[in-house]
Design an enzyme around this catalytic site. Structure first.
Site, PDB file in Angstrom:
ATOM      1  N   ASP A   1       0.821  -1.158  -0.093  1.00  0.00           N
ATOM      2  CA  ASP A   1       0.092   0.120  -0.121  1.00  0.00           C
ATOM      3  C   ASP A   1       0.862   1.234   0.034  1.00  0.00           C
ATOM      4  O   ASP A   1       1.875   1.434   0.633  1.00  0.00           O
ATOM      5  CB  ASP A   1      -1.006  -0.232   1.176  1.00  0.00           C
ATOM      6  CG  ASP A   1      -2.059   0.944   1.155  1.00  0.00           C
ATOM      7  OD1 ASP A   1      -2.825   1.092   0.185  1.00  0.00           O
ATOM      8  OD2 ASP A   1      -2.045   1.851   2.068  1.00  0.00           O
TER       9      ASP A   1
ATOM     10  N   GLU B   1       1.455  -0.814  -5.174  1.00  0.00           N
ATOM     11  CA  GLU B   1       0.312   0.122  -5.392  1.00  0.00           C
ATOM     12  C   GLU B   1       1.328   1.642  -5.437  1.00  0.00           C
ATOM     13  O   GLU B   1       1.387   2.257  -4.499  1.00  0.00           O
ATOM     14  CB  GLU B   1      -0.780   0.457  -4.402  1.00  0.00           C
ATOM     15  CG  GLU B   1      -1.704   1.455  -4.600  1.00  0.00           C
ATOM     16  CD  GLU B   1      -2.239   2.007  -3.500  1.00  0.00           C
ATOM     17  OE1 GLU B   1      -3.387   2.674  -3.775  1.00  0.00           O
ATOM     18  OE2 GLU B   1      -1.626   2.059  -2.380  1.00  0.00           O
TER      19      GLU B   1
END
Length: 548
Positions: free
Chosen positions: A212, A277
């Protein structure tokens, strides 16, 4: 590894190069105990559905101990399961069953920030300015005569200042919600902690990690101002999305972190992997996250952002494949996820949006590399746009008025009434309500029905898995010219077989001739002479022998 820990799959260390990965938003997939929230036992019960769908792996959103301010992306304990989702024993049982079904498990890791309830942050607040505990985060004195102004002009992705002041007068940085304080990744304890967290889950058998905010962990030295006050709203939005060169995104030093992580992943059997990401200013900078000494993949969000036009898709595909070739890694395609409006709605909603979404899926699945599907897209689910404000839980909603809740509504499994089999039989609880129109979109309503979106996905995934021209070691994309304006066509080849993907993004049906027999189509084809008519907003795969 303990005796009870599941054994990872070891059949193919390069499985991730051409895998189809299904993203499970844990809260919204399947509820086993009737509390209205999806959980790990619910996922375990539905694993056969995912095997039959034809995917290779599952990516699970965070299920760790969390106050759930941001749906679990505010982690209080990285080594345990939140009681909302079950227990570590539930996780072990789920991953064992998944591996028995030849499904791999990718879990989210959230390294940019913790929850404000994490023991480290609570200790930092208690210890005060100048303490060793505060060095793990990014605390700073404010500006102004009495430190009453934030240390700089940085803005939160969720809206408002990226700084919050604590009672002793210092400020702490949070690129997202104030309940998500950013970690100081120049601190050796932070780096050592997350390396240990990786090993904890690798020891339990996980096959990979989705990282993330992979581009955000390092902030520029000195925390310089951005100059937001002189920008238009549109310019600020571009910067905050990571497509500009902010002093807290895509700093060169971030790559040191991944060069330390890669040997850890490589030390475990079975092809353990990580996908970033990451947002970067250019495809070239995004490609730096990928390689034999860093991460295995990075999401190609430009594909998700492509407009519904042949020129847009072709430009994105060409750029992504070119950059993938340079770094020797597969491209990673995605059309929807838990942070973006579902692509049925982005492409026009209703019948036209669904037609285009089905066509885009065939385009994506025919491309070389790895594809990520978001739960429910195989059912043709649209974005739920009319959720009552009081039920929305996305923290960005209160700060910006924009909400990601509409793509997070629990998926429908069966029945005529909401929540459509999301929980045990007869249960009526669901943390977000599903619309009445979803009865016709449930798994039970579509399973076995010719032409349904679910059966369309099953057919395409079955062909992708078994067709030599779509294998990881098959040829790349060869564009076909002369197919007409607004029509994309390309071939991929392997040995004696050529597969052609044709997508009609024009405003009129087109005659497809000379590409062989149709394998799968997103809309019904009509025979005309020796060829087939492909409707508007449709795609199809054709197969023919290679020229002798």
């Amino acid at each position: 590894m303990t005796a009870s820990t599941p054994t990872p799959l070891t059949s193919d260390d390069d499985w991730w190069r051409s895998a189809v990965v299904y993203q499970v938003y844990v809260r919204s997939f399947a509820d086993s105990n009737g509390d209205g929230v999806g959980d790990l036992p619910g996922i375990r019960e539905r694993l056969p559905y995912l095997r039959d769908l034809g995917v290779d792996a599952l990516w699970l959103t965070p299920f760790y101990t969390s106050p759930m301010v941001d749906g679990g992306y505010d982690v209080a304990d990285y080594r345990d399961v939140d009681p909302m989702f079950g227990t570590l024993a539930d996780f072990d049982a789920m991953i064992a069953d998944a591996h028995a079904l030849d499904l791999r498990i990718i879990v989210d890791i959230v390294p940019n920030h913790t929850s404000d309830q994490h023991p480290w942050f609570r200790a930092a607040l208690a210890a005060g300015p100048g303490s060793a505990e505060r060095e793990r985060y990014l605390f700073a004195d404010g500006k102004g005569e009495h430190g009453e102004l934030p240390p700089n002009d940085w803005e939160s992705i969720f809206g408002g200042p990226a700084w919050t002041r604590v009672p002793d007068g210092q400020w702490y940085l949070h690129l997202f919600d104030p309940a998500q304080p950013d970690l100081n990744w120049r601190h050796p304890e932070v780096r050592a902690e997350f390396e240990d967290v990786l090993r904890f889950w690798l020891d339990r058998g996980v096959d990979g990690f989705r990282v993330d905010v992979a581009h955000g962990m390092i902030k520029a030295e000195g925390l310089p101002d951005v100059g937001f006050s002189s920008m238009t709203t549109g310019q600020r939005q571009v910067e905050l999305l990571g497509k500009g060169r902010l002093p807290y995104f895509d700093q060169d030093e971030v790559h040191e972190i991944y060069r330390a992580w890669r040997p850890i992943l490589d030390s475990y059997p079975g092809g353990r992997m990580a996908v970033a990401e990451a947002w970067a200013e250019t495809p070239q900078r995004l490609a730096r996250y990928i390689g034999p000494d860093e991460l295995h993949q990075a999401f190609s969000f430009d594909f998700l952002d492509a407009t519904w036009s042949a020129d847009s898709f072709r430009k994105v595909v060409d750029t992504a494949l070119s950059e993938a070739t340079i770094v020797g890694a597969p491209t990673t395609w995605v059309l929807s996820n838990h942070d973006k409006q579902r692509h049925v709605t982005r492409y026009g909603d209703g019948e036209i949006g669904l037609r285009r979404a089905r066509a885009a899926t065939l385009l994506m699945l025919a491309l070389p590399g790895c594809a990520y599907l978001y739960q429910g897209e195989e059912l043709g689910l649209p974005e739920v746009l009319d959720l009552p404000d009081e039920l929305r839980q996305d923290p960005s909603f209160l700060r910006t008025g924009e909400s990601r809740d509409g793509c997070r509504v629990p998926i429908p499994w069966s029945g005529e009434l909401a929540p459509y089999g999301f929980g045990p039989e007869g249960n009526e609880l669901s943390w977000l309500p599903a619309p009445a129109t979803w009865a016709a979109l449930s798994v039970a309503a579509q399973a076995g029905v010719p032409g349904s979106t679910l059966e369309h996905y099953r057919a395409a995934l079955r062909i992708r898995r078994g067709h030599p021209a779509l294998a990881a070691d098959a040829g790349g994309v060869t564009w076909l010219e002369g197919t007409g304006p607004g029509v994309l066509a390309f071939t991929r080849s392997s040995g004696d077989t050529v597969l052609t993907c044709v997508v009609n993004l024009s405003d009129a049906p087109v005659l497809i001739d000379g590409y062989g027999r149709p394998l799968v189509a997103s809309a019904e084809l009509t025979e005309q002479g020796a060829g087939h008519v492909l409707p508007v907003d449709a795609a199809a795969w054709f197969e023919r022998p290679a020229a002798g």
